[in-house]
Design a protein around this motif. Structure first.
Motif, PDB file in Angstrom:
ATOM      1  N   THR A 188       0.845  -1.248   0.033  1.00 16.00           N
ATOM      2  CA  THR A 188      -0.041   0.036  -0.088  1.00 16.00           C
ATOM      3  C   THR A 188       0.941   1.179  -0.123  1.00 16.00           C
ATOM      4  OG1 THR A 188      -1.880   1.106   0.902  1.00 16.00           O
ATOM      5  CG2 THR A 188      -0.267  -0.072   2.513  1.00 16.00           C
ATOM      6  N   GLU A 189       0.202   2.452  -0.042  1.00 14.98           N
ATOM      7  CA  GLU A 189       1.093   3.622  -0.160  1.00 14.98           C
ATOM      8  C   GLU A 189       0.377   4.692   0.820  1.00 14.98           C
ATOM      9  OE1 GLU A 189       1.399   5.179  -4.131  1.00 14.98           O
ATOM     10  OE2 GLU A 189      -0.782   5.274  -4.135  1.00 14.98           O
ATOM     11  N   VAL A 190       1.112   5.625   1.233  1.00 15.01           N
ATOM     12  CA  VAL A 190       0.249   6.752   1.994  1.00 15.01           C
ATOM     13  C   VAL A 190       1.145   8.068   1.582  1.00 15.01           C
ATOM     14  CG1 VAL A 190       2.354   6.598   3.667  1.00 15.01           C
ATOM     15  CG2 VAL A 190       0.235   7.340   4.240  1.00 15.01           C
ATOM     16  N   LYS A 191       0.332   9.198   1.833  1.00 14.51           N
ATOM     17  CA  LYS A 191       0.833  10.589   1.214  1.00 14.51           C
ATOM     18  C   LYS A 191       1.752  11.072   2.183  1.00 14.51           C
ATOM     19  CE  LYS A 191      -1.418  15.095   0.748  1.00 14.51           C
ATOM     20  NZ  LYS A 191      -2.497  15.978   0.978  1.00 14.51           N
ATOM     21  N   VAL A 192       2.656  11.697   1.622  1.00 17.12           N
ATOM     22  CA  VAL A 192       3.822  12.565   2.230  1.00 17.12           C
ATOM     23  C   VAL A 192       3.580  13.796   2.138  1.00 17.12           C
ATOM     24  CG1 VAL A 192       6.299  12.818   2.341  1.00 17.12           C
ATOM     25  CG2 VAL A 192       5.343  10.467   1.650  1.00 17.12           C
ATOM     26  N   ASN A 193       4.037  14.661   3.611  1.00 20.60           N
ATOM     27  CA  ASN A 193       3.836  15.987   3.881  1.00 20.60           C
ATOM     28  C   ASN A 193       5.105  16.493   3.805  1.00 20.60           C
ATOM     29  OD1 ASN A 193       0.993  15.788   3.998  1.00 20.60           O
ATOM     30  ND2 ASN A 193       1.087  15.326   6.186  1.00 20.60           N
ATOM     31  N   TYR A 194       5.360  17.697   3.208  1.00 16.47           N
ATOM     32  CA  TYR A 194       6.420  18.534   3.365  1.00 16.47           C
ATOM     33  C   TYR A 194       7.877  18.090   2.639  1.00 16.47           C
ATOM     34  CZ  TYR A 194       3.721  19.228   7.566  1.00 16.47           C
ATOM     35  OH  TYR A 194       2.900  19.607   8.433  1.00 16.47           O
ATOM     36  N   SER A 195       7.417  17.300   1.580  1.00 17.51           N
ATOM     37  CA  SER A 195       8.734  16.770   0.802  1.00 17.51           C
ATOM     38  C   SER A 195       8.423  17.125  -0.703  1.00 17.51           C
ATOM     39  CB  SER A 195       8.770  15.385   0.930  1.00 17.51           C
ATOM     40  OG  SER A 195       9.727  14.729   0.134  1.00 17.51           O
ATOM     41  N   SER A 196       9.366  17.575  -1.247  1.00 22.82           N
ATOM     42  CA  SER A 196       9.454  17.824  -2.785  1.00 22.82           C
ATOM     43  C   SER A 196      10.171  16.713  -3.579  1.00 22.82           C
ATOM     44  CB  SER A 196      10.320  19.275  -2.996  1.00 22.82           C
ATOM     45  OG  SER A 196      11.645  18.968  -2.663  1.00 22.82           O
ATOM     46  N   GLU A 197      10.315  15.735  -2.835  1.00 23.94           N
ATOM     47  CA  GLU A 197      10.815  14.386  -3.610  1.00 23.94           C
ATOM     48  C   GLU A 197      10.031  13.362  -3.966  1.00 23.94           C
ATOM     49  OE1 GLU A 197      13.855  12.781  -0.841  1.00 23.94           O
ATOM     50  OE2 GLU A 197      15.100  14.483  -1.005  1.00 23.94           O
ATOM     51  N   ALA A 198       8.869  13.406  -3.078  1.00 19.76           N
ATOM     52  CA  ALA A 198       7.831  12.337  -3.434  1.00 19.76           C
ATOM     53  C   ALA A 198       6.665  12.770  -2.736  1.00 19.76           C
ATOM     54  CB  ALA A 198       8.237  10.972  -2.734  1.00 19.76           C
ATOM     55  N   ASP A 199       5.517  12.441  -3.530  1.00 17.93           N
ATOM     56  CA  ASP A 199       4.402  12.898  -3.087  1.00 17.93           C
ATOM     57  C   ASP A 199       3.675  11.663  -2.286  1.00 17.93           C
ATOM     58  OD1 ASP A 199       4.148  15.187  -4.234  1.00 17.93           O
ATOM     59  OD2 ASP A 199       3.343  14.336  -6.202  1.00 17.93           O
ATOM     60  N   THR A 200       3.996  10.574  -2.387  1.00 13.31           N
ATOM     61  CA  THR A 200       3.701   9.321  -1.828  1.00 13.31           C
ATOM     62  C   THR A 200       4.672   8.419  -1.108  1.00 13.31           C
ATOM     63  OG1 THR A 200       3.309   7.968  -3.638  1.00 13.31           O
ATOM     64  CG2 THR A 200       1.449   9.191  -2.653  1.00 13.31           C
ATOM     65  N   LEU A 201       4.704   7.662  -0.265  1.00 12.61           N
ATOM     66  CA  LEU A 201       5.638   6.338   0.213  1.00 12.61           C
ATOM     67  C   LEU A 201       4.757   5.154  -0.027  1.00 12.61           C
ATOM     68  CD1 LEU A 201       8.228   6.313   1.742  1.00 12.61           C
ATOM     69  CD2 LEU A 201       6.847   6.365   3.794  1.00 12.61           C
ATOM     70  N   MET A 202       5.874   4.140  -0.418  1.00 13.81           N
ATOM     71  CA  MET A 202       5.309   3.087  -0.556  1.00 13.81           C
ATOM     72  C   MET A 202       5.710   2.127   0.560  1.00 13.81           C
ATOM     73  SD  MET A 202       4.032   2.556  -3.357  1.00 13.81           S
ATOM     74  CE  MET A 202       3.920   3.163  -5.124  1.00 13.81           C
ATOM     75  N   LEU A 203       4.713   1.254   1.202  1.00 15.85           N
ATOM     76  CA  LEU A 203       4.715   0.584   2.313  1.00 15.85           C
ATOM     77  C   LEU A 203       5.227  -0.766   1.932  1.00 15.85           C
ATOM     78  CD1 LEU A 203       2.140   2.600   4.841  1.00 15.85           C
ATOM     79  CD2 LEU A 203       4.515   3.062   4.318  1.00 15.85           C
ATOM     80  N   TYR A 204       6.085  -1.548   2.577  1.00 16.52           N
ATOM     81  CA  TYR A 204       6.414  -2.856   2.669  1.00 16.52           C
ATOM     82  C   TYR A 204       6.184  -3.519   4.024  1.00 16.52           C
ATOM     83  CZ  TYR A 204       8.943  -1.673  -1.667  1.00 16.52           C
ATOM     84  OH  TYR A 204       9.094  -1.186  -2.893  1.00 16.52           O
ATOM     85  N   PRO A 205       5.839  -4.851   4.041  1.00 14.56           N
ATOM     86  CA  PRO A 205       5.585  -5.560   5.039  1.00 14.56           C
ATOM     87  C   PRO A 205       7.094  -5.979   5.792  1.00 14.56           C
ATOM     88  CG  PRO A 205       5.336  -6.942   3.420  1.00 14.56           C
ATOM     89  CD  PRO A 205       5.329  -5.661   2.577  1.00 14.56           C
ATOM     90  N   ALA A 206       7.052  -5.952   7.025  1.00 11.10           N
ATOM     91  CA  ALA A 206       8.425  -6.160   7.743  1.00 11.10           C
ATOM     92  C   ALA A 206       8.766  -7.646   7.859  1.00 11.10           C
ATOM     93  CB  ALA A 206       8.167  -5.624   9.154  1.00 11.10           C
ATOM     94  N   GLY A 207       7.494  -8.375   7.564  1.00  7.10           N
ATOM     95  CA  GLY A 207       7.828 -10.007   7.603  1.00  7.10           C
ATOM     96  C   GLY A 207       6.730 -10.764   6.766  1.00  7.10           C
ATOM     97  N   ASP A 208       6.956 -11.885   6.532  1.00  8.30           N
ATOM     98  CA  ASP A 208       6.299 -12.525   5.467  1.00  8.30           C
ATOM     99  C   ASP A 208       5.084 -13.507   6.195  1.00  8.30           C
ATOM    100  OD1 ASP A 208       7.483 -14.670   6.731  1.00  8.30           O
ATOM    101  OD2 ASP A 208       8.655 -15.214   4.913  1.00  8.30           O
ATOM    102  N   LEU A 209       5.154 -13.591   7.568  1.00  3.70           N
ATOM    103  CA  LEU A 209       3.960 -14.119   8.178  1.00  3.70           C
ATOM    104  C   LEU A 209       3.539 -15.514   7.652  1.00  3.70           C
ATOM    105  CD1 LEU A 209       2.493 -13.956  10.783  1.00  3.70           C
ATOM    106  CD2 LEU A 209       0.628 -12.849   9.363  1.00  3.70           C
ATOM    107  N   LYS A 210       4.469 -16.520   7.608  1.00  4.25           N
ATOM    108  CA  LYS A 210       3.967 -17.646   6.852  1.00  4.25           C
ATOM    109  C   LYS A 210       2.620 -18.344   7.298  1.00  4.25           C
ATOM    110  CE  LYS A 210       8.675 -18.985   5.750  1.00  4.25           C
ATOM    111  NZ  LYS A 210       9.963 -20.078   5.698  1.00  4.25           N
ATOM    112  N   THR A 211       1.993 -19.055   6.609  1.00  3.54           N
ATOM    113  CA  THR A 211       0.661 -19.662   7.024  1.00  3.54           C
ATOM    114  C   THR A 211       0.411 -20.734   5.979  1.00  3.54           C
ATOM    115  OG1 THR A 211      -1.808 -19.262   7.608  1.00  3.54           O
ATOM    116  CG2 THR A 211      -0.802 -18.081   5.630  1.00  3.54           C
ATOM    117  N   VAL A 212      -0.656 -21.549   6.333  1.00  5.99           N
ATOM    118  CA  VAL A 212      -0.970 -22.696   5.615  1.00  5.99           C
ATOM    119  C   VAL A 212      -2.116 -22.425   4.429  1.00  5.99           C
ATOM    120  CG1 VAL A 212      -2.248 -25.043   5.575  1.00  5.99           C
ATOM    121  CG2 VAL A 212      -0.543 -24.151   7.403  1.00  5.99           C
ATOM    122  N   LEU A 213      -1.765 -22.318   3.322  1.00  7.43           N
ATOM    123  CA  LEU A 213      -2.570 -21.785   2.294  1.00  7.43           C
ATOM    124  C   LEU A 213      -2.749 -22.963   1.167  1.00  7.43           C
ATOM    125  CD1 LEU A 213      -1.075 -18.314   1.867  1.00  7.43           C
ATOM    126  CD2 LEU A 213      -3.507 -18.780   2.982  1.00  7.43           C
TER     127      LEU A 213
END
Length: 503
Positions: free
Chosen positions: A314-339
């Motif tokens: 997902t992404e989120v809006k960034v304030n006070y920056s001229s480099e990027a309007d949005t910031l991409m978010l990544y999961p910190a872990g893969d959280l394995k499960t049975v699928l």
């Protein structure tokens, strides 16, 4: 080494903490596939995911699965299993243990013999020796089986078992006499046992040699009742690594198992209350039920990462920056499960992220979380982190601060108070001005403010409209000091308005 009986009292004070299941909905068996057992519970140990359950919390007689708790307490309370010797006290050989009509399982440990704790463990787990479980309970209870029952129940409570009560070391006592558990609780106890390497070795053994003892001149072999680890049986499965059977007429056929597939995924499975009579191939339905669940599970499901740490989610809006309007978010872990092997459509993600974030931001900073559910049950929650550094633009930040100040509540309050002050000050100034003006007028009037004496009569010759003689001011008013100064006496003259000459 035998545990001191004084430690028993402390166990009664253990607070029962219910251990929540990481995922308790599980999957459903495909149409046309079923099991005969009344209760079942299968859980993946790598993730804590419950993959299948059926009446898992129903209280039932568990027969010799009771010995799994006895085995756990033996491993936890005896540090040297090989060297510690346990006596098979003669007083224990009573009731169902020696009743020929009961035909209780045994390992031919005879009264008065001394057997190592390790061999007692083999005797309980392989041929399900009732005399071995009784001897172990008597030993750990300091010669009092009631002490050992209390120890069993305290340990069960500490593990989170909520539908379990033990009044037997071996399970020869059924539910009507207070000895019962559930598929879920037996799985909890088995899972704890599986942490011990010696347990994994013992329950995976098909045959074991018991040494010579007081009543045995030569070693002898004991065999496991677990047909699923024997290649010659029709219910053999290479992924089954143990654990134990348990059967009485009241309890039916029960089986607790541990399975490790070719991917290294580990499961604990429990089935309770399968029919007493054997299937057509001569093996218990509890074995067939276990094979049915595992075969279906391993053919259709596997442990997968529930979320890709290499891709933004997902992404989120960034304030006070001229480099990027949005910031991409990544999961910190893969959280394995049975699928399912071919789809992860059942996995749902719920994001908890702010509407915007303020620069500066460092890569790896936690910004929010994502919660994953499977079939409506919680799988887990993963932190969402920033995928890049984002610097703050000083000018944009300053402008936003100014805007925030002028648009803020504090500024509005100050403006309102200032306006109220100015209006009040203006009204006060106006009032004071008028007051001072009135005072000046009164001071300028002097004696005119006092009562006047009667004016003398004018001579008759002084007609209206006739000015006084030149050089003589009117007697009734003071002379004017200048052409622009108000002649106050002028206002005091008597004037008559009408045609000239009229009196």
């Amino acid at each position: 080494m035998k545990k001191c009986a004084a430690g028993l009292a402390a166990l009664f004070l253990i607070v029962i903490f219910l251990s929540p299941r990481a995922f308790a909905a599980g999957y459903e068996l495909p149409e046309g596939t079923s099991i005969t057992a009344q209760s079942a519970y299968f859980v993946n140990l790598d993730t804590g995911i419950v993959v299948f359950e059926q009446n898992a919390d129903e209280q039932r007689s568990v027969a010799s699965l009771t010995k799994i708790m006895t085995a756990l307490l033996l491993m936890e309370n005896v540090s040297d299993l090989e060297s510690t010797m346990i006596e098979a006290n003669r007083d224990l050989y009573t009731g169902a243990i020696i009743d020929p009509t009961v035909r209780a399982s045994h390992a031919d440990i005879r009264p008065g013999e001394h057997v190592s704790a390790l061999n007692m463990l083999y005797a309980m787990m392989l041929p399900s020796a009732n005399e071995a479980a009784e001897a172990v309970g008597y030993y750990l209870g300091n010669g009092n089986l009631n002490n050992f029952y209390a120890l069993m129940n305290a340990r069960a409570a500490a593990l989170g078992c909520t539908n379990t009560n033990f009044t037997s070391t071996n399970g020869l006592v059924d539910m009507d006499e207070g000895n019962y558990s559930s598929a879920h609780d037996i799985a909890l106890i088995t899972q704890e046992c599986w942490k011990h390497e010696v347990f994994r070795t013992v329950v995976g053994t098909a045959a074991h040699q018991m040494p010579a003892a007081e009543s045995h001149n030569e070693p002898y072999n004991i065999l496991s009742l677990n047909a699923m680890i024997k290649p010659s049986s029709t219910v053999y499965r290479s992924y089954i690594k143990g654990v134990k059977t348990g059967s009485t007429h009241d309890a039916g056929r029960n089986f607790a198992s541990a399975a490790v597939n070719d991917k290294g995924e580990t499961y604990i499975g429990v089935v309770l209350g399968a029919p007493w009579d054997a299937a057509e191939d001569g093996y218990a339905y509890s074995f067939h039920d276990t094979a049915t669940v595992y075969d279906w599970l391993f053919a259709n499901y596997s442990i997968k990462p529930s979320i890709d740490t290499g891709s933004p989610v997902t992404e989120v809006k960034v304030n006070y920056s001229s480099e990027a309007d949005t910031l991409m978010l990544y999961p910190a872990g893969d959280l394995k499960t049975v699928l399912p092997n071919d789809s992860d459509e059942l996995l749902e993600k719920t994001f908890d992220v702010p509407e915007s974030v303020d620069a500066p931001i460092a890569m790896g900073d936690k910004v929010g979380t994502v919660t994953l559910t499977l079939n409506g049950a919680l799988v887990g929650t993963v932190d969402l982190i920033a995928g890049q550094d984002v610097a703050r633009n000083g000018f944009l930040y300053a402008v936003s601060r100014v805007q925030a100040f002028f648009g803020g509540l504090y500024f509005r309050v100050v403006c309102i108070l200032t306006a109220i002050f100015l209006v009040g000050y203006g009204l006060l100034t106006f009032w004071m001005y008028n007051r001072q003006k009135r005072q000046r007028v009164r001071r300028a009037g002097g004696p005119g403010n006092a009562p006047r004496a009667p004016r003398p009569a004018r001579p008759p010759s002084a007609g209206r409209g006739v000015p006084p003689p030149a050089g003589k001011p009117s007697a009734s008013r003071p002379p004017s000091s200048g052409p622009d100064e108000l002649d106050l006496g002028f206002l005091e003259d008597d004037f008559t308005f009408g045609p000239p000459g009229e009196d």
